[in-house]
Write a protein that holds these residues in place. Sequence first.
Motif, PDB file in Angstrom:
ATOM      1  N   ASP A   1      -2.062   3.698 -13.777  1.00  0.00           N
ATOM      2  CA  ASP A   1      -1.215   4.422 -12.839  1.00  0.00           C
ATOM      3  C   ASP A   1      -1.496   5.922 -12.890  1.00  0.00           C
ATOM      4  O   ASP A   1      -1.479   6.597 -11.846  1.00  0.00           O
TER       5      ASP A   1
ATOM      6  N   ASN B   1      -2.201   2.327  -4.935  1.00  0.00           N
ATOM      7  CA  ASN B   1      -1.342   1.569  -5.835  1.00  0.00           C
ATOM      8  C   ASN B   1      -1.095   0.156  -5.312  1.00  0.00           C
ATOM      9  O   ASN B   1      -1.082  -0.811  -6.080  1.00  0.00           O
ATOM     10  N   LEU B   2      -0.908   0.036  -4.000  1.00  0.00           N
ATOM     11  CA  LEU B   2      -0.704  -1.278  -3.394  1.00  0.00           C
ATOM     12  C   LEU B   2      -1.937  -2.153  -3.591  1.00  0.00           C
ATOM     13  O   LEU B   2      -1.831  -3.332  -3.947  1.00  0.00           O
TER      14      LEU B   2
ATOM     15  N   HIS C   1      -4.153  -1.879  -5.945  1.00  0.00           N
ATOM     16  CA  HIS C   1      -4.250  -2.201  -7.369  1.00  0.00           C
ATOM     17  C   HIS C   1      -3.300  -3.331  -7.744  1.00  0.00           C
ATOM     18  O   HIS C   1      -3.679  -4.270  -8.454  1.00  0.00           O
ATOM     19  N   LYS C   2      -2.064  -3.280  -7.270  1.00  0.00           N
ATOM     20  CA  LYS C   2      -1.072  -4.303  -7.613  1.00  0.00           C
ATOM     21  C   LYS C   2      -1.482  -5.664  -7.073  1.00  0.00           C
ATOM     22  O   LYS C   2      -1.298  -6.696  -7.733  1.00  0.00           O
ATOM     23  N   LYS C   3      -2.062  -5.687  -5.884  1.00  0.00           N
ATOM     24  CA  LYS C   3      -2.521  -6.957  -5.317  1.00  0.00           C
ATOM     25  C   LYS C   3      -3.666  -7.538  -6.141  1.00  0.00           C
ATOM     26  O   LYS C   3      -3.751  -8.744  -6.339  1.00  0.00           O
TER      27      LYS C   3
ATOM     28  N   MET D   1      -4.086  -7.237  -9.281  1.00  0.00           N
ATOM     29  CA  MET D   1      -3.629  -7.635 -10.613  1.00  0.00           C
ATOM     30  C   MET D   1      -2.579  -8.745 -10.574  1.00  0.00           C
ATOM     31  O   MET D   1      -2.068  -9.145 -11.609  1.00  0.00           O
ATOM     32  N   SER D   2      -2.264  -9.261  -9.406  1.00  0.00           N
ATOM     33  CA  SER D   2      -1.123 -10.164  -9.263  1.00  0.00           C
ATOM     34  C   SER D   2      -1.433 -11.636  -9.554  1.00  0.00           C
ATOM     35  O   SER D   2      -0.527 -12.448  -9.645  1.00  0.00           O
TER      36      SER D   2
ATOM     37  N   GLU E   1      -1.524  -1.253 -17.040  1.00  0.00           N
ATOM     38  CA  GLU E   1      -0.808  -0.775 -15.854  1.00  0.00           C
ATOM     39  C   GLU E   1      -0.350   0.671 -16.025  1.00  0.00           C
ATOM     40  O   GLU E   1      -0.444   1.482 -15.101  1.00  0.00           O
TER      41      GLU E   1
ATOM     42  N   SER F   1       0.230   5.618  -2.544  1.00  0.00           N
ATOM     43  CA  SER F   1       0.839   4.356  -2.123  1.00  0.00           C
ATOM     44  C   SER F   1      -0.222   3.344  -1.713  1.00  0.00           C
ATOM     45  O   SER F   1      -0.135   2.154  -2.053  1.00  0.00           O
TER      46      SER F   1
ATOM     47  N   LYS G   1      -1.774  -6.401 -20.330  1.00  0.00           N
ATOM     48  CA  LYS G   1      -1.683  -6.069 -18.901  1.00  0.00           C
ATOM     49  C   LYS G   1      -0.714  -4.913 -18.683  1.00  0.00           C
ATOM     50  O   LYS G   1      -0.960  -4.023 -17.867  1.00  0.00           O
TER      51      LYS G   1
END
Length: 257
Positions: free
Chosen positions: A97, A207-208, A210-212, A214-215, A93, A204, A89
Motif C-alpha cells: 500500500d 489500489n483497486l 491490486h486488490k483484485k 490478490m483476491s 498488503e 484508487s 498476505k
Amino acid sequence: MIKLCTLLTCLLLSSCGLKKLVVKNLDTFLNYQISKHIPLNAQEKEKLKKDVSNILNNAKPQGIKLLEVIKTLNIDDKENVAAKYYEIKGVYEVISDEFIHLIAKNLSNLNQGGAKEFLEFQKKELKKLEIKVEKKDTTSIYKGIKNIIGDLTDTQEKILKDYDSFFLQKYIERVQRRKKTLEDIEKALENSLPIIEKEKNLYSILNLNHKKSMSEEKFLEIILKIQSTLTKKQKTHFNQHKVDVEEMIEYFISTKY
C-alpha cells in the motif's frame, strides 16, 4: 509493477553473501524498477530515492512481524500453513500500500510528454503478457514451486496439471485488469484536476487493481493440496529455504536505508 517476487526468488537461489548484498541494495533495486516504468527528471529521482528509503525504514516493524510468521511456519501442519498464508498476505498488503501511494504520487506529477512515455511503455509490457497468454505458457508457476520444494513428484505434477485452466484464466484476467487499469490511468492523467486530486484518483485505480489481483483464494487451496503430498526430501528442501528467508529478513531489519 515492482517485481518483489522476482527479487525473493533471486535471494532464495543466491549464496548468503549475495543475499546480503541484494538486501543492502534493495532501495537501489526499487528505485530502478520505478524509474524504469515512470519517466522522472533528476530532481524527481532524488526525491524518489528518499521516499523509497523512508518506506523501507518504516517497514521494519512489518519485517519483524514477518520474521516471526516465517519462524513459526510449520510445513507439517495444514492449519498452521493456512494461518501463515493469511498473515504473510497481511504483511504484504501493508507494505505494498505504501508503494501504491508512492507510484500514484509520481504518476500525478507527470507532464504530457512523460504521461505519453509512461503509457507507451506499459502498453509494450502488456503486449508481452498477451503473447504469454496466447502461448498458454504457465511454466513459470511450475518453476516457482520447484524453487521452493525441489523436484515435483508425479502426484504433484498431476495436481498442478488439473489447475492449468485456472492458471491460464488468471493470466487472462491479469491482461484484462491491466488493460482496464491503463485506460483508467490514461483518463486520470488527461484530467485537468489539481495534482492532489489526480493523485487520489490514481491511487484508487492502482489500489483497486491490486486488490483484485490478490483476491483469489484458490491459491491457498493449491498450496494445501501440494503440502499434503510433500516428501521428506521436499520438506528438507523447503526448510533450508525457510532458513534463507529468515536470514534475509533479519538482514533487512538491521539495514539502514
